[in-house]
Scaffold this active site. Structure first.
Site, PDB file in Angstrom:
ATOM      1  N   ASP A 236       4.345 -10.453  -7.143  1.00 55.19           N
ATOM      2  CA  ASP A 236       5.676 -10.723  -6.665  1.00 55.19           C
ATOM      3  C   ASP A 236       6.035 -12.095  -6.893  1.00 55.19           C
ATOM      4  O   ASP A 236       7.356 -12.287  -7.060  1.00 55.19           O
ATOM      5  CB  ASP A 236       5.797 -10.187  -5.353  1.00 55.19           C
ATOM      6  CG  ASP A 236       5.756  -8.752  -5.037  1.00 55.19           C
ATOM      7  OD1 ASP A 236       5.900  -8.014  -6.007  1.00 55.19           O
ATOM      8  OD2 ASP A 236       5.356  -8.425  -3.879  1.00 55.19           O
TER       9      ASP A 236
ATOM     10  N   GLU B 272      10.207   3.128 -11.367  1.00 55.59           N
ATOM     11  CA  GLU B 272       8.951   2.565 -11.922  1.00 55.59           C
ATOM     12  C   GLU B 272       7.880   3.791 -12.354  1.00 55.59           C
ATOM     13  O   GLU B 272       7.578   4.556 -11.553  1.00 55.59           O
ATOM     14  CB  GLU B 272       8.294   1.536 -11.260  1.00 55.59           C
ATOM     15  CG  GLU B 272       9.038   0.281 -10.677  1.00 55.59           C
ATOM     16  CD  GLU B 272       8.385  -0.607  -9.753  1.00 55.59           C
ATOM     17  OE1 GLU B 272       8.991  -1.618  -9.848  1.00 55.59           O
ATOM     18  OE2 GLU B 272       7.526  -0.190  -8.908  1.00 55.59           O
TER      19      GLU B 272
ATOM     20  N   TYR C  62       8.529   1.992  -7.092  1.00 51.26           N
ATOM     21  CA  TYR C  62      10.146   1.841  -6.712  1.00 51.26           C
ATOM     22  C   TYR C  62      11.173   2.660  -7.423  1.00 51.26           C
ATOM     23  O   TYR C  62      10.956   2.959  -8.581  1.00 51.26           O
ATOM     24  CB  TYR C  62      10.629   0.587  -6.759  1.00 51.26           C
ATOM     25  CG  TYR C  62       9.799  -0.477  -5.751  1.00 51.26           C
ATOM     26  CD1 TYR C  62       8.518  -0.274  -5.366  1.00 51.26           C
ATOM     27  CD2 TYR C  62      10.466  -1.705  -5.470  1.00 51.26           C
ATOM     28  CE1 TYR C  62       8.083  -1.116  -4.354  1.00 51.26           C
ATOM     29  CE2 TYR C  62       9.925  -2.466  -4.607  1.00 51.26           C
ATOM     30  CZ  TYR C  62       8.875  -2.145  -3.981  1.00 51.26           C
ATOM     31  OH  TYR C  62       8.127  -3.101  -3.029  1.00 51.26           O
TER      32      TYR C  62
END
Length: 432
Positions: A97, A403, A384
């Site tokens: 992230d 995804e 996601y």
């Protein structure tokens, strides 16, 4: 009957009834029966899923052609002129992230025939690029359109993980998503704590423009936040937060804030912590939010909550866990289709692994989710997702960006090898 569990039911029980008499109660039941949705849907996929970004599209926007490690966090929305715009984070070095990033977008056109596959334009637009000097780059984010001006907005943040201060920015497009302006910082508008160390992460997903009730045309975006305390895990102070604009996106205000509990303490399985989320507006003006249930409060399932004042506050008694909508703690997509009074939801229908991305639908605006009202979008590794209605044709078509991985071997942790895009026909049928 719904098996949802109210958060407030853990601390209080209500014994009063809103019905003054048995006659009033029976009239209410009659009204509820005749006002049920008069349509039923049976979604079917149109064509094969398109790959928006992946192995064959790896590139570095401001460098020599090279390799981008991962594209993650898909956003999708319909532009003012009816095309679709897809956004994602380009993560240059790794899939983590934090790290060096850029924001990428592509436009997608609806074909002449409604049942044709989506037409993806070949070029990728790079809106924001943090280069290789900023180690905690752009974090998506939420996208919303002001239909009164035709302006599209993307709200994103930077420095969410490793810095002493985070920043929240807005970029906009008045060219149907073809070009995007320079970022404008709104950190000072949405507020920080006294140490100036509040981190806000919008979405990820779509915002909304209110159409019903009060605060018409207000722009609302919801996301999650945490307070920074030196040397402390950011999850100790994680929670839910909305922002809104009443002046066409020029200024933004801090709205509803719901912290995780216990606040500023370490969390464990079963604790209450609302995280990433997706709001939609219902015809009565309520904003319904589907929320990632980070620590599996009550169960491994989606949480839902309602704001009745346009995102300014959140009604705590509305928080509930939908045990009939399993989820392993992941981001999800959701849209409401007013023409058919049906709520669509895309998420991972498992309790402990990121596989089996599924499209579900509810005929009672999210109160119940029937296991028979589902279709699998991608059975293998996925994560996601984000949804949007495709304009025209009575809103019977929906696009899902998600995804996608290549295998269902969970240990491989390869649920984000591609950003894929798929189109569904809802096949609505009137039943009365």
């Amino acid at each position: 009957a719904s098996r949802d569990r109210s958060l407030m039911s853990l601390v209080t029980q209500r014994h009063n009834t809103p019905f003054g008499s048995m006659r009033t109660f029976l009239l209410f039941l009659l009204f509820a029966a005749v006002s049920e949705a008069s349509y039923r849907i049976s979604p079917t996929q149109i064509g094969a899923a398109e790959i928006v970004w992946g192995k064959s599209t790896k590139m570095s926007p401001n460098d020599q052609p090279g390799e981008t490690n991962t594209y993650r966090i898909p956003l999708i929305t319909a532009s003012p002129n009816g095309s679709l715009v897809v956004f994602s984070e380009g993560r240059k070095i790794s899939s983590s992230d934090g790290g060096y990033k850029f924001l990428a977008s592509r436009r997608v056109l609806e074909p002449a025939s409604p049942r044709g596959s989506l037409l993806m334009l070949p070029s990728t637009t790079f809106s924001i690029d943090n280069g290789y000097t900023f180690p905690d780059g752009a974090i998506l984010g939420a996208i919303v359109t002001d239909t009164t001006t035709g302006t599209m907005f993307v709200v994103y943040s930077e420095c969410d993980h490793y810095c002493n201060k985070s920043h929240t920015y807005v970029i906009n497009s008045t060219t149907d998503g073809a070009f995007w302006g320079l970022p404008v910082e709104i950190s000072h508008q949405i507020g920080t704590n006294r140490q100036n160390k509040l981190v806000y992460s919008p979405g990820p997903g779509t915002g909304l423009q209110k159409k019903y009730g009060k605060n018409i045309n207000r722009l609302v975006i919801c996301g999650h936040y945490h307070d920074i305390y030196t040397g402390q895990d950011l999850m100790w102070t994680e929670g839910f937060m909305c922002i809104y604009s009443d002046d066409k996106g020029y200024n933004w205000n801090r709205g509803a804030v719901v912290p995780g509990l216990p606040y500023n303490q370490s969390k464990s399985t079963g604790d209450f912590m609302p995280n990433e989320n997706q709001p939609v507006e219902l015809p009565n003006g309520d904003i319904l939010i589907s929320i990632r249930n980070q620590y599996r409060f009550d169960s491994s399932a989606r949480m839902f909550a309602v704001s009745r004042d346009g995102g300014e506050t959140m009604q705590m008694e509305s928080f509930r866990v939908a045990r009939d909508l399993p989820d392993p703690a992941c981001a999800a997509g959701m849209v409401y289709v007013p023409e058919y009074d049906v709520l669509l939801h895309s998420n991972i229908i498992t309790t402990n692994a990121r596989v089996n991305l599924t499209l579900s639908w509810s005929y009672d605006r999210g109160k119940t989710w029937d296991a028979d009202d589902r279709v699998v979008v991608w059975p293998e590794q996925a994560a996601y997702s984000c949804m949007t209605l495709i304009p025209g044709n009575g809103n019977r078509y929906v696009a899902i960006a998600y995804e996608q991985g290549e295998t269902n071997v969970v240990e491989d942790d390869e649920y984000h090898q591609y950003i894929a895009l798929v189109k569904y026909d809802l096949n609505p049928v009137k039943v009365d």
